[in-house]
Design an enzyme around this catalytic site. Structure first.
Site, short mmCIF file in Angstrom:
data_model
loop_
_atom_site.label_atom_id
_atom_site.label_comp_id
_atom_site.label_asym_id
_atom_site.label_seq_id
_atom_site.Cartn_x
_atom_site.Cartn_y
_atom_site.Cartn_z
N ARG A 1 0.58 -0.76 -0.37
CA ARG A 1 0.17 0.23 0.41
C ARG A 1 0.74 1.13 -0.14
O ARG A 1 0.29 2.42 0.95
CB ARG A 1 -0.87 -0.44 1.32
CG ARG A 1 -1.73 -0.78 0.70
CD ARG A 1 -3.17 -0.76 0.42
NE ARG A 1 -4.42 -1.83 0.94
CZ ARG A 1 -5.45 -0.67 1.22
NH1 ARG A 1 -5.38 0.11 1.74
NH2 ARG A 1 -6.40 -1.64 1.81
N ARG B 1 -6.56 11.72 -6.08
CA ARG B 1 -7.24 11.48 -5.57
C ARG B 1 -8.73 12.53 -6.28
O ARG B 1 -9.51 11.79 -6.19
CB ARG B 1 -7.72 10.43 -4.74
CG ARG B 1 -9.03 10.13 -4.41
CD ARG B 1 -9.47 9.05 -2.90
NE ARG B 1 -9.46 9.69 -2.14
CZ ARG B 1 -9.43 9.66 -1.03
NH1 ARG B 1 -9.51 8.68 -0.54
NH2 ARG B 1 -10.07 10.69 0.53
N ASP C 1 -7.14 -1.92 -6.96
CA ASP C 1 -7.78 -2.69 -5.77
C ASP C 1 -8.04 -3.57 -6.04
O ASP C 1 -8.21 -4.21 -7.74
CB ASP C 1 -8.92 -1.56 -5.24
CG ASP C 1 -8.98 -2.76 -4.11
OD1 ASP C 1 -8.91 -1.95 -3.04
OD2 ASP C 1 -9.74 -3.44 -3.81
N TYR D 1 -15.90 -10.71 0.80
CA TYR D 1 -16.33 -9.75 0.82
C TYR D 1 -17.37 -9.56 -0.71
O TYR D 1 -18.17 -8.64 -0.07
CB TYR D 1 -14.95 -8.48 0.07
CG TYR D 1 -14.15 -7.84 0.61
CD1 TYR D 1 -14.07 -6.50 1.13
CD2 TYR D 1 -13.03 -8.30 0.65
CE1 TYR D 1 -13.37 -6.48 1.69
CE2 TYR D 1 -11.77 -8.52 1.68
CZ TYR D 1 -11.62 -6.80 2.15
OH TYR D 1 -11.26 -5.68 2.51
O1 CP3 Z 1 0.39 -1.14 -2.28
C1 CP3 Z 1 -0.07 0.21 -3.48
O2 CP3 Z 1 0.38 0.96 -3.78
C2 CP3 Z 1 -1.32 -0.65 -4.64
C3 CP3 Z 1 -2.54 -0.07 -4.62
C4 CP3 Z 1 -3.49 -1.37 -3.20
C5 CP3 Z 1 -4.56 -0.06 -3.16
N1 CP3 Z 1 -5.52 -1.96 -2.59
C6 CP3 Z 1 -4.52 0.53 -3.12
C7 CP3 Z 1 -6.18 1.23 -2.44
C8 CP3 Z 1 -3.85 -2.74 -2.94
C9 CP3 Z 1 -1.94 -3.30 -3.65
C10 CP3 Z 1 -4.40 -2.96 -2.53
C11 CP3 Z 1 -4.79 -4.24 -2.18
C12 CP3 Z 1 -6.20 -4.14 -1.47
N2 CP3 Z 1 -7.21 -3.39 -1.34
C13 CP3 Z 1 -6.22 -5.50 -0.42
C14 CP3 Z 1 -5.25 -6.04 -0.04
C15 CP3 Z 1 -4.29 -6.15 0.82
C16 CP3 Z 1 -4.49 -5.70 2.38
O3 CP3 Z 1 -4.39 -4.57 2.28
O4 CP3 Z 1 -4.77 -7.07 2.94
C17 CP3 Z 1 -8.34 -5.04 -0.26
C18 CP3 Z 1 -8.25 -6.43 1.62
C19 CP3 Z 1 -8.62 -4.76 -0.34
C20 CP3 Z 1 -9.78 -3.96 0.27
C21 CP3 Z 1 -9.84 -2.47 0.10
N3 CP3 Z 1 -9.75 -2.12 -0.58
C22 CP3 Z 1 -10.46 -2.15 1.45
C23 CP3 Z 1 -10.45 -2.91 2.23
C24 CP3 Z 1 -10.13 -1.00 1.27
C25 CP3 Z 1 -10.78 0.51 2.24
C26 CP3 Z 1 -9.62 0.75 3.24
C27 CP3 Z 1 -9.50 1.57 4.19
O5 CP3 Z 1 -8.43 2.01 4.41
O6 CP3 Z 1 -10.55 2.88 3.80
C28 CP3 Z 1 -10.29 -0.51 -0.08
C29 CP3 Z 1 -9.27 1.32 -0.72
C30 CP3 Z 1 -8.38 1.12 -0.85
N4 CP3 Z 1 -7.70 0.74 -1.64
C31 CP3 Z 1 -7.15 2.48 -0.86
C32 CP3 Z 1 -6.39 2.90 -1.43
C33 CP3 Z 1 -5.30 4.02 -1.46
C34 CP3 Z 1 -8.05 3.48 -0.18
C35 CP3 Z 1 -9.41 4.14 -0.65
C36 CP3 Z 1 -9.08 5.99 -0.43
O7 CP3 Z 1 -8.15 6.46 -1.78
O8 CP3 Z 1 -9.78 6.55 0.05
#
Ligand code: CP3
Length: 354
Positions: free
Chosen positions: A27, A40, A77, A154
């Site tokens: 991330r 964003r 994502d 999910y």
């Molecule tokens: O690593 C990186 O920089 C690449 C980006 C990346 C994102 N999501 C961007 C993101 C990666 C590799 C993911 C994978 C992901 N997404 C996972 C597996 C990795 C882990 O952390 O376990 C999971 C479970 C998700 C599902 C997901 N997407 C959730 C639960 C959320 C909300 C998270 C939160 O903290 O609110 C997201 C959204 C998301 N994906 C964000 C980012 C940067 C935040 C969204 C925003 O900008 O508001």
């Protein structure tokens, strides 16, 4: 495509000698960076950011411009697949991901398709090729997907969950239905990752964020089995190079041997596992990625450095270690501390490769 100028990440994944331990952060592009928040808001919302190849490329590269990282990860994502399957992904501010539709019944699973990546997820492939072009060989690009089990949680729950009530009710109450869902998802993930590889991803990681919520037997039967099917179906050589596969199950300390037997090149470790113990158990089979607790970044740079040293000592001499956090960097992490973390790895790790 252009020559890779920094390949220590790919070399360490193959357990070939390196000059120092490579590092990237799960991330690494995200809300802890003000420039990410600016991109964003320019896109409007998170999914629009993922769907705009130029902006997705921009945020992928932002952390590389701040820190001496050895890999880039595609900005996207794991929930793109269920979105492409018609579930209608949206983000409620402060509440995480949600789906308009859920998959709860045998009929829901029967009606579910397999993704056609080229048509349904063309925006992801466009982002991969745009990023590869823009990186111009600076560091390798990692592609990724969620694991079938993690995606299923999910899709069945309709969003994030603490107890996986509906997904586990299906797993134990209608195991054949859950297997059919996971089988379909494994086919989708295999196609999705292979198309990312053909578009330019130089390594791939499977994120099994929720495998660790399963009972011992259930993990092997409902999560690991389908990740192995994916590993078996992946393109392993492309463009004259091995394309390494990294498996990351959060909470998988007790399953490392079984995970190493899938044929993956590397395993991601969360912070609950002792990396020295992991190396003794499976270090002759796979590379290890990890595993500092992301919460260490809340401490001072001096304390962060001490923790980096402890993990480097734990792994010990030689290649096969890719430094990372044990899970994604937190939203409230201070970028200056992330910098201290990456620099500590760069400065302290050469002595482990002499
Ligand atoms: O690593 C990186 O920089 C690449 C980006 C990346 C994102 N999501 C961007 C993101 C990666 C590799 C993911 C994978 C992901 N997404 C996972 C597996 C990795 C882990 O952390 O376990 C999971 C479970 C998700 C599902 C997901 N997407 C959730 C639960 C959320 C909300 C998270 C939160 O903290 O609110 C997201 C959204 C998301 N994906 C964000 C980012 C940067 C935040 C969204 C925003 O900008 O508001």
């Amino acid at each position: 495509m252009s020559e890779l100028k920094n390949d220590r990440f790919l070399r360490a994944l193959m357990r070939q000698p390196v000059d120092r331990t490579p590092i990237w952060m799960m991330r690494q592009a995200g809300r802890y960076l003000p420039e990410y928040r600016a991109s964003r808001s320019q896109a409007g919302d998170f999914m629009s950011l993922c769907k705009n190849a130029d902006l997705a490329c921009e945020v992928t590269i932002q952390p590389l411009d701040r820190f001496p990282l050895d890999a880039a990860i595609l900005f996207s994502d794991i929930l793109t697949i269920p979105d492409a399957l018609g579930l209608g992904l949206y983000f409620e501010t402060g509440e995480g991901p949600r789906f308009k539709k859920t998959i709860r019944t045998e009929q829901d699973v029967a009606n579910l398709g397999i993704v056609n990546t080229e048509t349904d997820l063309d925006y992801v492939l466009k982002a991969v090729s745009t990023i590869r072009h823009e990186l111009n060989g600076r560091v390798p690009l990692i592609g990724f997907s969620g694991s079938p089990w993690t995606l299923a949680t999910y899709m069945v729950e309709g969003g994030s969950s603490k107890d996986f009530r509906h997904a586990k009710a299906m797993l134990y109450g209608q195991p054949d239905v859950m297997h059919e869902l996971l089988h379909k998802l494994a086919l989708s993930v295999t196609d999705y990752l292979n198309k990312q590889i053909l578009a330019g991803a130089q390594a791939v990681q499977i994120f099994d964020t929720w495998g660790g919520a399963l009972a011992h037997n259930a993990y092997l039967e409902f999560s690991l089995k389908y990740m192995k099917q994916i590993v078996d179906g992946l393109i392993r050589d492309h463009d004259g190079r091995r394309v390494p596969v990294i498996l990351f199950t959060k909470g998988a300390g007790q399953w490392l041997e079984a995970m190493a037997d899938t044929g993956a090149d590397a395993l991601g470790l969360d912070w609950t596992t002792d990396i020295a113990d992991a190396r003794r158990r499976i270090g002759d089979k796979v590379a290890l990625q990890g595993n500092m607790d992301p919460s260490v970044l809340y401490a001072s740079p001096a304390n962060i450095r001490a923790e980096v040293k402890r993990i480097l000592d734990g792994y010990g001499q030689g290649t096969g270690h890719i430094f990372n956090l044990g899970h994604g960097i937190h939203q409230f992490a201070d970028p200056a501390h992330a910098k201290a973390f990456v620099e500590a790895v760069v400065e302290l790790s050469p002595e482990y490769h002499r």
